[in-house]
Design an enzyme around this catalytic site. Structure first.
Site, short mmCIF file in Angstrom:
data_model
loop_
_atom_site.label_atom_id
_atom_site.label_comp_id
_atom_site.label_asym_id
_atom_site.label_seq_id
_atom_site.Cartn_x
_atom_site.Cartn_y
_atom_site.Cartn_z
N CYS A 116 -37.14 4.47 -12.96
CA CYS A 116 -38.47 3.88 -13.03
C CYS A 116 -39.36 4.75 -12.13
O CYS A 116 -39.06 5.93 -11.95
CB CYS A 116 -38.44 2.42 -12.59
N CYS A 162 0.89 -1.16 0.00
CA CYS A 162 0.00 0.00 0.00
C CYS A 162 0.92 1.21 0.00
O CYS A 162 1.77 1.33 -0.88
CB CYS A 162 -0.98 -0.04 1.16
#
Length: 1452
Positions: free
Chosen positions: A1389, A1095
């Site tokens: 929707c 990291c």
């Protein structure tokens, strides 16, 4: 020059001067050369020297003897020049120039180059005619020049020396101009000028006197033009020959002066210059001009006065042809205009003019073409035999005799159907153009007519030159059914038990409306206990009645009303609308006498009885305590009978409230009558049931609330009244003494016991009381503030009860789909019974892990004190069975004593082993952070570089994997100084996979240097080439080819770059990281070297990845996980692995999710067979695998908390939400950017990832009337190029049409302009141009809306899988074509839930199939639900995702 030099041979032996007459121009150099008229050029680098060794002897053996002109090249650099100019000669008689030359060198290398030029008439110098550059011979040689220039020309001979940089001498002597021909070199006769047309051959004839032998070279030499080679030699006599030269393919660039050249053994002969004149055939500059045009002729002007090329013009021609034809015709023209006749009407022709000049090849190419078309001719006649083929109520079909070009006499024509009819007493005339004229049976159907209408029809054939009409027909259309009652006209006024229905007659009656039929049916109720089977019926009304009152209905029930109108032909189409009756308040039980069961000074006990629901289930029961205060009238009491606003006891005094809520119960907790004590000092659902004060009077109310459809109805009843306690009189002191003495001993004993007991209890309850105080304060803040901060959550917070003990068994194992087993466990919270996967337990001896695991072994370098670390062995932290993991995590999160915090704090923090190498001064710069460096015992040792004793150090440590020693290398993110070391390590360790768990820059700070190339980069002796990049939503996979100098091997190395880790904290959900881990596992070669994991520091996120990877292996092999001891083992190898408690908890959540969900991906080749098996019903459980998979999905779907949606819940945003239970969380809100007055930046929408692109979808509700402008702001601000609409326009449900059908709609600064529309099967696609009028410099964006018609509101899934897949593909195609796949897609929707989620999930699955050839519906839906829990909310929709994937595979 080299060519000339090779053609010359040494003229050895010619040392005698030729006999004969001499002319001026020669020089023996006995006297100064200037007396001979010789000179030298002023611009020379040096001068020739005149030398006489007789008067000035020399001892240099390399210098010739006698008098001569000399160039000494010693000390002169290469390339210097000196010229000796002879006087200009004008000898017209035959003569020969004879000279001697000498070349010597002290180094046997040529001292320079001796050139001879002949300059004619002071013209250009040209190329040398003779030169010598061979090896020095130290002898005199003789050469001759046969120059033929002829009167009146004159010429000048020039000797030139060019130095070579070598020492030596070049000399000339005895230059003679002889009055007789040269003995060894032919003389040329005069050559003549030549004129040709461009493109032809130019032939020069060169006659010469003398002999030519093999080895002589002849060529034609030009000035600033190309030389021409010899074509042929023709010998005409023993001392005459003719040489021919051709200049081929002549162009203007070849025009110029040429002379004949011959190079012989004795010298060079040259002729006079002749001129080559190249004439360009004439070509008109402009095309001919059109003078006039007719249907069968074209009259043109040649327009040939201006030409390119040369004249004179001796002939003209006109060439013409049809533009599309292969033939052409050419006609001679003797005037400046010409008429081309006998042409076809409406035909395009190309016309050009050709011009001719004298000579072969004198005709130029055609000039620019005039492209023109003849006019159309009037049609021969109108259409014939017009007849009616078919008559219907709304259309008629006509037919006519076919015709072609011979009738139309024009290619551009319209056949127009002209018809008229009356509507409402007004004549309507229409025209339609028919394009079916080429059909062998041409016909046309006139549609959209009104029934029972007379229609007159005729055909009109038109072209630009005229029109012809057919005869007119009259026909009557047939009768038809009436149209539908307008849906928007069906209005209902709803009450609790009745609905007043109104409507309008159909807009298109098509006759007399005789009857209305109204069908009604109860479709749903908020109260599940209501029987709706008898709530239906049919009512008929006469045609002149358009209203009806329905009564006797159930409260809280949705009724569907369908209305049909009828004419004599029958009923028309139905129109349906739904209305819902209002819910009623629950019916409270009767309390005739307000007599409590028991009463003390501080409590009142009453009997609570269930209320009867009316239209909606009882949601909650509440106990309200109202304090009786002075001066409260009866009227006020009646008004405040029920209490809709809940107030905590803690806030009652702050708000000066007369009442407070003492308790609240869920409805299911009160199924039967049960006693309850008011004032018992307990907390019920966050409300403190505080003891009553004896000196106050109270009224106790019991109320029930029903909530549904945004309504809340409350009923209440008073169940008790408590009066104030009157203080007892104080007895006299003397009467009290005995009583006090008697009870003192008892009280002292009791007090002693209470003090001891409280000491113990206070210690145990300290944290619990602190937690309760925190909850109370939090509750108060929620009541007093509008917005709350978002907080991270976990599975335990989302769906578990800390007070209940339970265990789970996942329906998915770690390897794939569900398995079955006789044994099962039950989850108390939701009675979910699932099976134990046998694959968790390969060996009974490993069902429970212990400290024998390699991960739990102590390490030599651990230095711990018992006081600091209470748990030093695996015995106190044993491995946890996968089956018990959920219970364990829940207990650890809810623990009041030992939980995750305490467990994490038990890890040793900081250095636990020597790190002397890392601390060396030479290695300090190789560490990104001073406190995260490599331990000596486990560090990676690089190969030592020559001359650098510290070059073996890199900040990285070996980490053991699951039964794989040194399976990982945990290292820091490379710095600029360590990139080369990083690649050295990768090469030396034979690593095939690099795992990167950071971004290059986070929060403005560099976390890792970019250590890979975008193309190819060489890091000293290591070459790295990027060969492939695969971009996905949360991670990137890069493939490199790596080579090392001196090693004939190319290695393929993959970098797995996880980009979804946030700048702060941990990922909100582990779904993406788990998919990332599976990709690393599947694509890492099993026999390669260690996985390099980094990291930034190489501790926190790196540790998380490694622990998760190891634990997944352990869970799969042993059925247990040992996270604690795994972290402890990692920290013995590298400092502070897993850096925060938050990361430690995240690891647990990630492993839990992996165990619950498993690997649900399916190879494309197995989808069909596995999906068939997943749908099989198990007769024992009456369930199927796909049902269990969907249940698992529901179980692991996180529930949004109030604080997660704090922005959507702000009061100013309420009206922007269609449903208050479907809200977007704050973390994925797309905040609006475009400023629009006082409007807020909120819209009910959420950003969603696709398979390859983060935030590729924006899921939202259908715009409300008050949010249409926000919708278009969203589209513009977030660079959306597609809008997918999955519901119908329905004003009754506040679903307006938000787009223009033509023209421009303005929504504040946003302008939406209609461009085009198209209908294909079930998809209407519309293209709009949108732009911000306040920022015209930003330009516009093209947006395509896809309205899908194949999903009726009454269906849970679309009608057709094929058409839905076609919708997906059309959206993908538009996205790729318009914006290269970079634009976002808005999906909506009605509420932004199940339908939108289904579209997004199927889109993700199709991407998976395209790029990975796998299907993982579970992962796709889980990823979407991480942001919005209502994505794909029905089992049928979940199945539909699989079925569309099968359709995708079937379609190829």
């Amino acid at each position: 020059m080299r060519t000339l030099g090779t053609c010359l041979v040494t003229l050895a032996g010619l040392l005698l001067t030729a006999a004969g007459e001499t002319f001026s121009g020669g020089c023996l150099f006995d006297e100064p050369y200037s007396t001979c008229g010789y000179s030298q050029a002023d611009e020379d680098d040096f001068n020739w020297e005149q030398v006489n060794t007789l008067t000035k002897p020399t001892s240099d053996p390399w210098m010739p003897s006698g008098s001569f002109m000399l160039v000494n090249t010693s000390g002169k650099p290469e390339g210097q020049r000196a010229h000796l100019l002879l006087p200009q000669l004008k000898e017209n008689d035959t003569h020969c120039i004879d000279f001697h030359y000498f070349v010597s060198s002290k180094s046997n290398a040529a001292p320079g180059l001796l050139n001879v030029y002949v300059k004619v008439n002071n013209g250009p110098l040209g190329n040398p005619i003779w030169n010598i550059s061979g090896d020095p011979t130290r002898t005199w040689h003789r050469a001759e020049l046969a120059i033929s220039t002829f009167w009146p020309n004159f010429y000048q001979v020039i000797f030139e020396v060019v130095t070579s940089g070598h020492q030596g001498y070049l000399a000339i002597d005895e230059v003679k101009v002889l009055g007789h021909p040269c003995t060894r070199t032919p003389h040329f006769l005069r050559i003549q000028n030549v004129e040709v047309n461009a493109g032809q051959f130019a032939t020069f004839q060169c006659s010469a006197i003398g002999r030519t032998v093999a080895g002589d070279r002849l060529w034609l030499q030009g000035i600033d033009v190309r030389d021409a080679p010899l074509k042929e030699i023709k010998v005409t006599s023993s001392r005459r020959f003719i040489a021919s030269f051709n200049v081929v393919n002549t162009t203007k660039r070849d025009a110029g002066k040429y002379r004949c050249m011959i190079c012989t053994e004795g010298g060079v002969g040259i002729s006079n210059y002749a001129e080559l004149v190249v004439k360009e055939p004439p070509v008109p500059i402009a095309p001919p001009q059109l003078a006039s045009v007719g249907a069968t002729y074209l009259w043109i002007q040649l327009n040939a006065n201006s030409i390119n090329g040369d004249g004179p013009i001796v002939a003209r021609e006109v060439e013409y042809c049809t533009a599309s034809g292969s033939w052409n015709d050419r006609q001679p023209v003797d005037s400046t205009s010409y008429k081309i006749g006998h042409l076809d009407p409406d035909t395009e022709y190309e016309i050009s003019v050709l011009l001719t000049r004298p000579g072969e090849g004198g005709t130029g190419s055609p000039g620019p073409a005039l492209r023109t078309r003849t006019k159309c001719a009037d049609p021969m006649r109108g259409p014939r035999k017009l007849e009616v083929v078919e008559v219907k109520s709304r259309q008629i079909t006509i037919r006519w005799e076919p015709f072609g070009y011979n009738v139309t006499r024009c290619h551009s024509y319209n056949l127009t159907v002209h018809y008229g009819y009356q509507v409402g007493g007004q004549e309507q005339v229409r025209e339609e153009v028919s394009w079916d004229t080429d059909n062998s049976h041409p016909q046309h159907t006139i549609t959209n007519l009104s029934p029972y209408t007379n229609v007159s029809v005729k055909l009109i054939l038109m072209n630009p030159e005229g029109r012809k009409e057919s005869q007119e027909l009259t026909v009557q259309t047939d009768e038809d059914l009436p149209g539908a009652v307008p849906t928007e006209s069906i209005q209902g006024s709803a009450f609790e038990e009745k609905i007043f229905l109104q409507w309008r007659e159909p807009t298109q009656t098509y006759g007399v409306i005789t009857l209305y039929e109204i069908t009604y049916k109860a479709v749903s109720s908020f109260d599940p206990e209501i029987d709706l089977s008898n709530q239906s019926g049919r009512v008929s009304k006469l045609g002149n009645e358009t209203h009806f009152l329905f009564f006797g209905l159930y409260p809280g029930t949705t009724y569907s009303f369908t209305i049909r109108a009828s004419t004599a032909k029958g009923f028309g189409p139905p129109a349906t609308n739904q209305f819902t009756t209002k819910i009623s308040a629950p019916s409270m039980p009767a309390y005739e006498f307000e007599t409590p069961l028991n009463q003390t000074d501080n409590t009142v006990t009453v009997m609570l009885k269930p209320a009867q629901s009316r239209g909606a289930p009882v949601s909650v029961y509440q106990i309200v305590v109202e304090e009786e205060r002075p001066r409260r009238t009866k009227k006020t009491t009646e008004i405040l009978k029920c209490y809709p606003v809940p107030i905590h006891f803690q806030n009652a005094s702050i708000l000066n409230s007369q009442y407070y809520f003492a308790a609240e119960f869920p409805a299911d907790s009160l199924q039967a009558a049960q006693p309850f004590t008011i004032g018992d000092n307990k907390t019920y659902n966050g409300y403190w049931n505080t003891p009553l004060l004896p000196h106050k009077s109270y009224r106790i109310y019991y109320q029930a609330a029903s909530r549904a459809n945004g309504e809340t109805k409350i009923d209440c009843v008073r169940v008790a009244t408590k009066g104030a306690v009157t203080p007892k009189p104080v007895p006299e002191p003397e009467k009290q003494t005995d009583h006090t003495v008697k009870i003192a001993g008892v009280i002292a004993g009791i007090l002693l016991f209470v003090i001891i007991f409280l000491g113990v209890v206070l210690v145990m309850k300290k944290r619990k009381l602190a937690k309760k105080r925190k909850e109370t304060m939090s509750s108060t803040r929620q009541e007093m503030t509008v917005m709350v901060n978002s907080m991270d959550k976990s599975y335990a917070e989302q769906g578990t009860n800390c007070d209940e003990a339970f265990s789970f068994m996942g329906t998915h194992n770690l390897n794939g789909r569900s398995v079955s087993s006789p044994s099962s466990f039950t989850m108390k919270t939701n009675t979910l019974s699932t099976s134990v996967p046998n694959s968790y337990y390969p060996d009974e001896t490993h069902t429970m892990a212990s400290d024998t695991s390699s991960l739990a072994q102590p390490h030599t370098y651990k230095k711990r004190e018992a006081a600091d670390v209470p748990y030093q062995t695996g015995q106190l932290h044993p491995a946890i069975r996968v089956a018990d993991l959920l219970q364990h995590i829940t207990q650890m999160k809810c623990a009041e004593g030992y939980g995750f915090k305490e467990e994490y704090e038990s890890f040793f923090e900081g250095q636990s082993a020597p790190w002397d190498s890392a601390k060396k001064d030479e290695n300090r710069m190789k560490n990104r952070y001073g406190n995260i460096i490599a331990y000596d015992h486990s560090r990676v040792r690089l190969q030592m570089l020559e001359g650098d004793n510290n070059s073996d150090y890199i900040n990285g440590n070996y980490i053991d994997g699951y039964h794989r020693p040194n399976h990982y290398i945990a290292t820091q993110g490379p710095m600029q100084e360590t990139i080369y070391d990083f690649w050295r390590m990768v090469w030396h360790e034979n690593t095939a996979s690099i795992i990167m768990v950071t971004n290059l820059v986070e929060v403005g700070r560099v976390k890792c240097c970019k250590y890979w190339p975008d193309d190819t980069e060489i890091y000293k002796d290591i070459k790295v080439t990027l060969i492939d990049t695969e971009l996905l939503a949360e991670y990137v996979i890069r493939t490199f080819a790596v080579e090392k100098r001196g090693i004939h091997e190319i290695r393929e190395i993959r970098q797995f770059h996880f980009t979804g880790w946030p700048d702060h904290g941990v990922p909100y959900h582990a779904t993406g990281l788990l998919g990332f881990v599976r990709q690393v596992k599947s694509k890492s070669p099993p026999n390669a070297g260690p996985l390099v994991v980094h990291c930034s520091a190489g501790a926190g996120r790196t540790g998380c990845f490694i622990v998760i990877d190891i634990m997944l292996d352990m869970a799969e092999r042993e059925g247990v996980v040992d996270i604690y001891n795994c972290v402890r083992e990692l920290r013995s190898r590298r400092v502070n692995m897993v850096q925060t408690e938050e990361q430690y908890v995240f690891i647990h959540d990630a492993i839990l999710e992996a165990c619950l969900c498993g690997d649900t991906s399916i190879p494309a080749s197995q989808v069909r067979s596995l999906y068939y098996d997943m749908n099989k019903l198990d007769p024992q459980t009456n369930s199927s695998q796909i049902k269990e998979e969907f249940r698992t999905l529901n179980m692991v779907t996180p529930t949004l908390r109030v604080e997660d949606c704090s922005i959507a819940l702000l009061p100013r945003n309420h009206e922007k939400n269609r449903c208050m239970d479907i809200l977007p969380p704050d973390r994925c809100l797309p905040f609006l950017i475009t400023i629009d007055g006082e409007s807020s930046n909120y819209i009910n929408a959420a950003l969603m990832d696709s398979y390859k692109q983060p935030s590729a979808f924006i899921v939202t509700q259908h715009p409300l009337p008050n949010t249409v402008k926000d919708f278009w702001r969203l589209v513009l601000d977030y660079h959306c190029t597609s809008v997918v609409m999955l519901n119908d326009v329905d004003p009754a449900q506040l679903c307006p049409q938000y787009w223009p059908e033509n023209g421009v709609h303005r929504h504040g600064p946003i302008q939406v302009e209609f461009v085009s529309a198209d209908l294909e099967e079930d998809i209407i696609s519309r293209i709009f141009r949108i732009y911000n009028a306040s920022r015209p410099q930003d330009g516009h964006r093209m947006v395509q809306q896809f309205q899908f018609l194949g999903w009726p509101m009454y269906r849970d899934t679309p009608v057709s899988k094929r058409s839905f897949l076609k919708l997906i593909r059309q959206v993908d195609k538009w996205q790729e074509e318009y914006n290269g796949g970079e634009g976002r897609t808005v999906v909506h929707c009605l509420n932004g839930g199940g339908r939108s989620g289904t579209f997004c999930a199927i889109s993700i699955v199709c991407e998976m199939l395209r790029h990975q050839r796998t299907v993982d519906v579970f992962h796709a839906v889980k990823t979407l639900r991480n942001n919005k829990p209502n994505m794909v909310d029905l089992l049928d929709q979940y199945k539909f995702c699989y079925e569309v994937a099968l359709e995708y595979l079937n379609s190829g």
